[in-house]
Design a protein around this motif. Structure first.
Motif, mmCIF file in Angstrom:
data_model
loop_
_atom_site.group_PDB
_atom_site.id
_atom_site.type_symbol
_atom_site.label_atom_id
_atom_site.label_comp_id
_atom_site.label_asym_id
_atom_site.label_seq_id
_atom_site.Cartn_x
_atom_site.Cartn_y
_atom_site.Cartn_z
ATOM 1 N N UNK A 136 0.862 -1.188 0.000
ATOM 2 C CA UNK A 136 0.000 0.000 0.000
ATOM 3 C C UNK A 136 0.901 1.241 0.000
ATOM 4 N N UNK A 137 0.552 2.283 -0.745
ATOM 5 C CA UNK A 137 1.423 3.469 -0.823
ATOM 6 C C UNK A 137 1.625 4.190 0.514
ATOM 7 N N UNK A 138 0.767 3.954 1.496
ATOM 8 C CA UNK A 138 0.904 4.588 2.810
ATOM 9 C C UNK A 138 1.537 3.654 3.844
ATOM 10 N N UNK A 139 2.008 2.501 3.402
ATOM 11 C CA UNK A 139 2.609 1.527 4.303
ATOM 12 C C UNK A 139 3.924 2.071 4.867
ATOM 13 N N UNK A 140 4.204 1.763 6.132
ATOM 14 C CA UNK A 140 5.429 2.220 6.790
ATOM 15 C C UNK A 140 6.177 1.033 7.389
ATOM 16 N N UNK A 141 7.500 1.094 7.319
ATOM 17 C CA UNK A 141 8.340 0.074 7.932
ATOM 18 C C UNK A 141 9.712 0.655 8.227
ATOM 19 N N UNK A 142 10.457 -0.056 9.051
ATOM 20 C CA UNK A 142 11.844 0.309 9.344
ATOM 21 C C UNK A 142 12.749 -0.712 8.682
ATOM 22 N N UNK A 143 13.804 -0.232 8.061
ATOM 23 C CA UNK A 143 14.798 -1.102 7.435
ATOM 24 C C UNK A 143 16.088 -0.955 8.241
ATOM 25 N N UNK A 144 16.570 -2.045 8.778
ATOM 26 C CA UNK A 144 17.761 -2.057 9.625
ATOM 27 C C UNK A 144 18.904 -2.732 8.861
ATOM 28 N N UNK A 145 19.972 -1.976 8.635
ATOM 29 C CA UNK A 145 21.134 -2.460 7.891
ATOM 30 C C UNK A 145 22.326 -2.517 8.854
ATOM 31 N N UNK A 146 22.947 -3.690 9.039
ATOM 32 C CA UNK A 146 24.088 -3.792 9.950
ATOM 33 C C UNK A 146 25.318 -3.116 9.342
ATOM 34 N N UNK A 147 25.919 -2.253 10.125
ATOM 35 C CA UNK A 147 27.085 -1.508 9.627
ATOM 36 C C UNK A 147 28.206 -1.545 10.655
ATOM 37 N N UNK A 148 29.390 -1.175 10.181
ATOM 38 C CA UNK A 148 30.535 -0.981 11.070
ATOM 39 C C UNK A 148 31.367 0.132 10.467
ATOM 40 N N UNK A 149 32.110 0.856 11.291
ATOM 41 C CA UNK A 149 32.935 1.939 10.760
ATOM 42 C C UNK A 149 33.981 1.423 9.794
ATOM 43 N N UNK A 150 34.296 2.227 8.802
ATOM 44 C CA UNK A 150 35.369 1.898 7.865
ATOM 45 C C UNK A 150 36.669 1.873 8.631
ATOM 46 N N UNK A 151 37.439 0.819 8.458
ATOM 47 C CA UNK A 151 38.735 0.711 9.128
ATOM 48 C C UNK A 151 39.705 1.689 8.504
ATOM 49 N N UNK A 152 40.513 2.342 9.339
ATOM 50 C CA UNK A 152 41.474 3.330 8.844
ATOM 51 C C UNK A 152 42.842 2.696 8.608
ATOM 52 N N UNK A 153 42.906 1.378 8.634
ATOM 53 C CA UNK A 153 44.203 0.721 8.419
ATOM 54 C C UNK A 153 44.380 0.314 6.987
#
Length: 110
Positions: free
Chosen positions: A93-110
């Motif tokens: 439905x065009x009024x449907x709502x949801x949360x999308x959770x994407x697992x992340x981690x900081x970019x390594x600086x090494x």
């Protein structure tokens, strides 16, 4: 909640099959009804996107993985991706709502 394996978005294709779990948060697993399985979601940092629109519209995932993530200071973490389909979820439905959770981690600086 829909849970995606960590490899689902490595070669994103909206036609790729994935396993769906219907879950509810509990304090422990002492009273799991027969025939049901448990699922433990590993804790960690997540980027959360509030989405409103058709569930068949994959443009939010295209945005997340081709624009937001490459321009952020994060990379994907090897944990499940999931969606929270709360009380305002109305399937396709065009009024449907949801949360999308994407697992992340900081970019390594090494």
């Amino acid at each position: 909640m829909q849970v995606y394996p960590s490899s689902y978005f490595e070669s994103f294709n909206p036609m790729t099959e994935f396993q769906k779990w219907a879950t509810v948060e509990v304090e422990d697993f002492t009273n799991v009804p027969q025939g049901l399985e448990t699922f433990v979601l590993e804790k960690g940092l997540y980027a959360v996107f509030d989405y409103k629109g058709l569930s068949s519209n994959n443009s939010i995932f295209q945005y997340i993985f081709t624009e937001w993530l490459p321009n952020s200071k994060y990379i994907l973490a090897n944990r499940p991706h999931f969606e929270v389909l709360g009380p305002n979820y109305k399937n396709n439905h065009p009024e449907s709502e949801e949360e999308i959770w994407i697992p992340i981690k900081p970019v390594s600086k090494t």
